[in-house]
Design a protein around this motif. Sequence first.
Motif, PDB file in Angstrom:
ATOM      1  N   TYR A  16      22.069 -10.029 -28.939  1.00 10.09           N
ATOM      2  CA  TYR A  16      20.797 -10.424 -27.947  1.00 10.09           C
ATOM      3  C   TYR A  16      21.384 -11.770 -27.188  1.00 10.09           C
ATOM      4  CZ  TYR A  16      17.769  -7.947 -31.212  1.00 10.09           C
ATOM      5  OH  TYR A  16      17.352  -7.184 -32.226  1.00 10.09           O
ATOM      6  N   GLY A  17      20.653 -11.959 -26.128  1.00 14.39           N
ATOM      7  CA  GLY A  17      20.891 -13.040 -25.189  1.00 14.39           C
ATOM      8  C   GLY A  17      19.715 -13.625 -24.472  1.00 14.39           C
ATOM      9  N   VAL A  18      20.032 -14.431 -23.841  1.00 14.51           N
ATOM     10  CA  VAL A  18      19.005 -15.365 -22.969  1.00 14.51           C
ATOM     11  C   VAL A  18      19.228 -14.728 -21.524  1.00 14.51           C
ATOM     12  CG1 VAL A  18      18.036 -17.585 -22.056  1.00 14.51           C
ATOM     13  CG2 VAL A  18      19.184 -17.139 -24.511  1.00 14.51           C
ATOM     14  N   ALA A  19      18.166 -14.385 -20.690  1.00 15.28           N
ATOM     15  CA  ALA A  19      18.300 -13.894 -19.190  1.00 15.28           C
ATOM     16  C   ALA A  19      17.236 -14.407 -18.574  1.00 15.28           C
ATOM     17  CB  ALA A  19      18.317 -12.387 -19.236  1.00 15.28           C
ATOM     18  N   LEU A  20      17.260 -14.464 -17.284  1.00 17.50           N
ATOM     19  CA  LEU A  20      16.229 -14.702 -16.145  1.00 17.50           C
ATOM     20  C   LEU A  20      16.172 -13.718 -15.369  1.00 17.50           C
ATOM     21  CD1 LEU A  20      17.355 -18.514 -14.885  1.00 17.50           C
ATOM     22  CD2 LEU A  20      15.481 -17.686 -16.583  1.00 17.50           C
ATOM     23  N   ASP A  21      14.977 -13.104 -15.221  1.00 16.06           N
ATOM     24  CA  ASP A  21      14.270 -12.130 -14.403  1.00 16.06           C
ATOM     25  C   ASP A  21      14.041 -12.709 -13.115  1.00 16.06           C
ATOM     26  OD1 ASP A  21      13.098 -10.071 -13.021  1.00 16.06           O
ATOM     27  OD2 ASP A  21      11.793  -9.747 -14.458  1.00 16.06           O
ATOM     28  N   MET A  22      14.820 -13.145 -12.318  1.00  9.42           N
ATOM     29  CA  MET A  22      14.236 -13.562 -10.985  1.00  9.42           C
ATOM     30  C   MET A  22      13.724 -12.681 -10.049  1.00  9.42           C
ATOM     31  SD  MET A  22      15.424 -16.622 -11.617  1.00  9.42           S
ATOM     32  CE  MET A  22      15.125 -17.505 -10.179  1.00  9.42           C
ATOM     33  N   THR A  23      12.714 -13.282  -9.329  1.00  5.77           N
ATOM     34  CA  THR A  23      11.967 -12.477  -9.036  1.00  5.77           C
ATOM     35  C   THR A  23      11.252 -12.793  -7.358  1.00  5.77           C
ATOM     36  OG1 THR A  23      10.840 -11.939 -10.829  1.00  5.77           O
ATOM     37  CG2 THR A  23       9.517 -11.468  -9.006  1.00  5.77           C
ATOM     38  N   ARG A  24      11.531 -12.173  -6.352  1.00  4.01           N
ATOM     39  CA  ARG A  24      10.890 -12.617  -5.049  1.00  4.01           C
ATOM     40  C   ARG A  24       9.332 -12.428  -4.907  1.00  4.01           C
ATOM     41  NH1 ARG A  24      16.025 -10.709  -1.246  1.00  4.01           N
ATOM     42  NH2 ARG A  24      15.758  -8.599  -2.067  1.00  4.01           N
ATOM     43  N   ARG A  25       8.697 -13.173  -5.457  1.00  2.90           N
ATOM     44  CA  ARG A  25       7.275 -13.044  -5.926  1.00  2.90           C
ATOM     45  C   ARG A  25       6.434 -12.572  -4.678  1.00  2.90           C
ATOM     46  NH1 ARG A  25       6.543 -12.283 -10.818  1.00  2.90           N
ATOM     47  NH2 ARG A  25       6.767 -14.305 -11.542  1.00  2.90           N
ATOM     48  N   ASP A  26       6.986 -13.096  -3.569  1.00  2.00           N
ATOM     49  CA  ASP A  26       6.020 -12.706  -2.243  1.00  2.00           C
ATOM     50  C   ASP A  26       6.481 -11.134  -1.903  1.00  2.00           C
ATOM     51  OD1 ASP A  26       8.830 -13.450  -1.642  1.00  2.00           O
ATOM     52  OD2 ASP A  26       8.242 -14.842  -0.195  1.00  2.00           O
ATOM     53  N   LEU A  27       7.493 -10.814  -1.853  1.00  2.00           N
ATOM     54  CA  LEU A  27       7.904  -9.429  -1.864  1.00  2.00           C
ATOM     55  C   LEU A  27       7.265  -8.513  -2.874  1.00  2.00           C
ATOM     56  CD1 LEU A  27      11.610  -9.522  -0.262  1.00  2.00           C
ATOM     57  CD2 LEU A  27       9.414 -10.116   0.845  1.00  2.00           C
ATOM     58  N   GLN A  28       7.523  -8.909  -3.758  1.00  2.00           N
ATOM     59  CA  GLN A  28       6.765  -8.069  -5.334  1.00  2.00           C
ATOM     60  C   GLN A  28       5.330  -7.724  -4.991  1.00  2.00           C
ATOM     61  OE1 GLN A  28       6.088  -9.887  -8.932  1.00  2.00           O
ATOM     62  NE2 GLN A  28       6.279  -7.974 -10.019  1.00  2.00           N
ATOM     63  N   GLY A  29       4.817  -8.925  -4.414  1.00  2.00           N
ATOM     64  CA  GLY A  29       3.197  -9.008  -4.040  1.00  2.00           C
ATOM     65  C   GLY A  29       3.044  -8.037  -3.304  1.00  2.00           C
ATOM     66  N   GLU A  30       3.550  -8.101  -1.967  1.00  2.00           N
ATOM     67  CA  GLU A  30       3.467  -7.094  -0.947  1.00  2.00           C
ATOM     68  C   GLU A  30       3.666  -5.617  -1.567  1.00  2.00           C
ATOM     69  OE1 GLU A  30       6.267  -7.903   2.282  1.00  2.00           O
ATOM     70  OE2 GLU A  30       5.322  -9.883   2.385  1.00  2.00           O
TER      71      GLU A  30
END
Length: 227
Positions: free
Chosen positions: A104-118
């Motif tokens: 197991y590990g620690v991760a970040l799911d970085m997200t371009r929220r504006d593009l995901q929203g579109e």
Amino acid sequence: MNDFVIPAPPVPTIPTTDGSLFPVRRVYCIGRNFAAHAVEMGHDPDRELPFFFQKNPDNLDASGTFPYPPHSRDVHHEVELLVALKSGGSEIPVEKALDQVWGYGVALDMTRRDLQGEAKRAGRPWEIGKAFERSGPVGPLMPVAQSGHPEQGRIELRVNDELAQEGDLNQMIWKVPEMISYLSEYFVLAAGDVILAGTPAGVGPIRRGDRMRASIEGLGDLAVSVV
Ligand code: MN
């Protein structure tokens, strides 16, 4: 003889706590796996069937820096538990699912929220918002012998020392064995596959110069600078 016609791309890897490398085959990410996060994104927190999207294996990045990506003005952090598989298969029963886990590990799911929203509004796929360069910062993987199978424990993310996200692994709607079992009904899982297990509430934007510090109880910290 069959030589490669171009140089073979390198195998994406995640460093492990004992100084070795875990080779990555596929990256599955579960959506809305904490009720409080589902609510903050405008969804009903009832236990619906889980849904998954994917990042590219080479989006994972253990460098400790996150370059602010192009074509977005609203890039969000999502701290997540990362589950790394040492074996897989199809139709894995829930009771056998944890036998497939390497660590197991620690991760970040970085997200371009504006593009995901579109993409959401247009009914399009999410890759443009989720599967971009270095969109998956990761910390070192801890083998199960050291970590056990964490079912509870604090998960949090601080931005410039200020608490942004917090939750407990025991709040995950779909537990790790259920995620593995469910995925294995739709895909053939294999050694090298990793799963990002979903984010607790408190997602929000980051800016160049921010310092993110993600942590999961028992699995350590992941420090990432936004550049
Ligand atoms: Mn996520």
